[in-house]
Design an enzyme around this catalytic site. Structure first.
Site, PDB file in Angstrom:
ATOM      1  N   ARG A 107      41.934  37.899  41.441  1.00  0.00           N
ATOM      2  CA  ARG A 107      43.113  37.865  42.107  1.00  0.00           C
ATOM      3  C   ARG A 107      42.974  36.666  42.970  1.00  0.00           C
ATOM      4  NH1 ARG A 107      45.548  42.843  45.071  1.00  0.00           N
ATOM      5  NH2 ARG A 107      43.772  42.781  46.461  1.00  0.00           N
ATOM      6  N   THR A 111      47.510  34.107  47.138  1.00  0.00           N
ATOM      7  CA  THR A 111      48.758  34.580  46.572  1.00  0.00           C
ATOM      8  C   THR A 111      48.843  35.756  45.965  1.00  0.00           C
ATOM      9  OG1 THR A 111      48.297  33.700  44.401  1.00  0.00           O
ATOM     10  CG2 THR A 111      49.324  32.164  45.685  1.00  0.00           C
ATOM     11  N   ASP A 212      36.860  47.391  48.129  1.00  0.00           N
ATOM     12  CA  ASP A 212      36.741  46.376  46.711  1.00  0.00           C
ATOM     13  C   ASP A 212      35.836  46.950  45.620  1.00  0.00           C
ATOM     14  OD1 ASP A 212      35.796  44.447  44.878  1.00  0.00           O
ATOM     15  OD2 ASP A 212      37.040  42.998  46.453  1.00  0.00           O
ATOM     16  N   ASP A 215      33.103  44.708  44.171  1.00  0.00           N
ATOM     17  CA  ASP A 215      31.873  44.662  45.342  1.00  0.00           C
ATOM     18  C   ASP A 215      31.141  45.877  45.493  1.00  0.00           C
ATOM     19  OD1 ASP A 215      32.401  41.955  45.954  1.00  0.00           O
ATOM     20  OD2 ASP A 215      33.638  42.483  47.478  1.00  0.00           O
TER      21      ASP A 215
HETATM   22  C1  PRP Z   1      40.376  44.005  41.611  1.00  0.00           C
HETATM   23  C2  PRP Z   1      40.671  45.206  40.468  1.00  0.00           C
HETATM   24  C3  PRP Z   1      41.858  44.640  39.738  1.00  0.00           C
HETATM   25  C4  PRP Z   1      42.576  43.927  40.640  1.00  0.00           C
HETATM   26  C5  PRP Z   1      43.693  44.820  41.187  1.00  0.00           C
HETATM   27  O1  PRP Z   1      39.822  42.791  40.837  1.00  0.00           O
HETATM   28  O2  PRP Z   1      39.542  45.284  39.701  1.00  0.00           O
HETATM   29  O3  PRP Z   1      41.574  43.900  38.662  1.00  0.00           O
HETATM   30  O4  PRP Z   1      41.862  43.675  41.872  1.00  0.00           O
HETATM   31  O5  PRP Z   1      44.577  44.206  41.927  1.00  0.00           O
HETATM   32  P1  PRP Z   1      46.229  44.055  41.299  1.00  0.00           P
HETATM   33  O6  PRP Z   1      46.866  45.049  40.980  1.00  0.00           O
HETATM   34  O7  PRP Z   1      46.747  43.344  42.815  1.00  0.00           O
HETATM   35  O8  PRP Z   1      46.147  42.713  40.546  1.00  0.00           O
HETATM   36  P2  PRP Z   1      39.537  41.456  41.884  1.00  0.00           P
HETATM   37  O9  PRP Z   1      40.507  40.334  41.564  1.00  0.00           O
HETATM   38  O10 PRP Z   1      39.066  41.785  43.188  1.00  0.00           O
HETATM   39  O11 PRP Z   1      38.261  40.587  40.932  1.00  0.00           O
HETATM   40  P3  PRP Z   1      36.850  41.668  40.696  1.00  0.00           P
HETATM   41  O12 PRP Z   1      37.035  42.897  39.903  1.00  0.00           O
HETATM   42  O13 PRP Z   1      36.217  40.630  39.893  1.00  0.00           O
HETATM   43  O14 PRP Z   1      36.093  41.885  42.137  1.00  0.00           O
HETATM   44  N1  URA Z   2      41.217  45.514  44.214  1.00  0.00           N
HETATM   45  C1  URA Z   2      40.289  46.371  44.689  1.00  0.00           C
HETATM   46  O1  URA Z   2      38.908  46.455  44.278  1.00  0.00           O
HETATM   47  N2  URA Z   2      40.662  47.135  45.849  1.00  0.00           N
HETATM   48  C2  URA Z   2      41.915  47.462  46.179  1.00  0.00           C
HETATM   49  O2  URA Z   2      42.036  48.281  47.152  1.00  0.00           O
HETATM   50  C3  URA Z   2      42.774  46.259  45.710  1.00  0.00           C
HETATM   51  C4  URA Z   2      42.407  45.445  44.729  1.00  0.00           C
END
Ligand code: PRP
Ligand code: URA
Length: 221
Positions: A107, A111, A212, A215
């Site tokens: 994400r 945005t 997260d 993380d």
């Molecule tokens: C997180 C999560 C989803 C997304 C959800 O990923 O694992 O993929 O956010 O958010 P959304 O519904 O608003 O799209 P992130 O972008 O943090 O990447 P990561 O898994 O690599 O940490």
């Molecule tokens: N992605 C995450 O990992 N946690 C949240 O709460 C939202 C998006």
């Protein structure tokens, strides 16, 4: 089923609820967090796969010839990188003949729109059912984009499996893709606020949520 409609399934299973509570706990370390993601995913998969098609096959037991059932559809597991990775292993153990196809999205911090950075889907679809795996359904942008990709690829039947969802994400996914089943362990209250100024960008975290998910699995927070 849940109050969000016939295609949104919220697990009521006490084991799942117990484990989600441990996942939420800020004190849960990455090793334990990964174990819990794996376990909750297996339990959710048990519920999410209850309508998979089967076919009859002859089987010889030590005592007799009989007829059994075996899965007749090819399953594709589609984890959204990174956080979806932790959901794969447990489900794969339950369905060792499944194929695993990774989609990489992150994400954009300003945005909250998903940005694709990885896709190695083969040219033609090779599976009949796709299980999209991502622990968090927040704004829904990542899930909608992944289902868009899978539909353009030619996937016919798609289910989304997540651990925690915000109402905003469920609405986004059901609006964009009303034919996709959504299996969840918890539906939370809301997302952290919309941006109020360019200096105050959106965060889009699920509340109460678990923070997260990427993380917390990979120790990168
Ligand atoms: C997180 C999560 C989803 C997304 C959800 O990923 O694992 O993929 O956010 O958010 P959304 O519904 O608003 O799209 P992130 O972008 O943090 O990447 P990561 O898994 O690599 O940490
Ligand atoms: N992605 C995450 O990992 N946690 C949240 O709460 C939202 C998006």
């Amino acid at each position: 089923m849940s109050s969000y409609g016939q295609r949104v399934f919220l697990s009521q299973h006490p084991l799942i609820q117990h484990k989600v509570t441990l996942l939420r706990d800020i004190r849960t370390e990455p090793k334990k967090f990964r174990e819990l993601v794996r376990e909750v995913s297996m339990l959710l998969a048990y519920e999410a796969t209850r309508d998979l098609a089967t076919e009859q096959v002859p089987v010889t037991t030590p005592l007799a010839e009989t007829v059994g059932l075996r899965l007749s559809e090819k399953i594709g597991l589609v984890p959204i990188l990174r956080a979806g990775l932790g959901m794969v292993d447990g489900i794969w153990e339950l369905m060792p003949s499944a194929e695993v196809w990774h989609i990489g999205l992150y994400r954009d911090h300003k945005t909250l729109q998903p940005v694709q950075y990885y896709n190695k889907l083969p040219v033609n679809p090779r599976v009949q059912v796709c299980l999209v795996l991502d622990p968090m359904l927040a704004t829904g942008g990542s899930a909608v984009a992944t289902v868009d990709i899978l539909k353009r690829w030619g996937a016919r039947r798609i289910k989304f499996m997540g651990i925690i969802a915000a109402p905003e994400g469920i609405h986004a996914l059901t609006s964009a893709h009303p034919d996709v089943d959504i299996h969840l362990a918890a539906i939370d209250d809301h997302l952290t606020p919309e941006p109020t100024s360019p200096d105050n960008p959106p965060q889009g975290y699920i509340v109460p949520g678990l923070g997260d998910a990427g993380d917390r699995q990979f120790g990168t927070g």
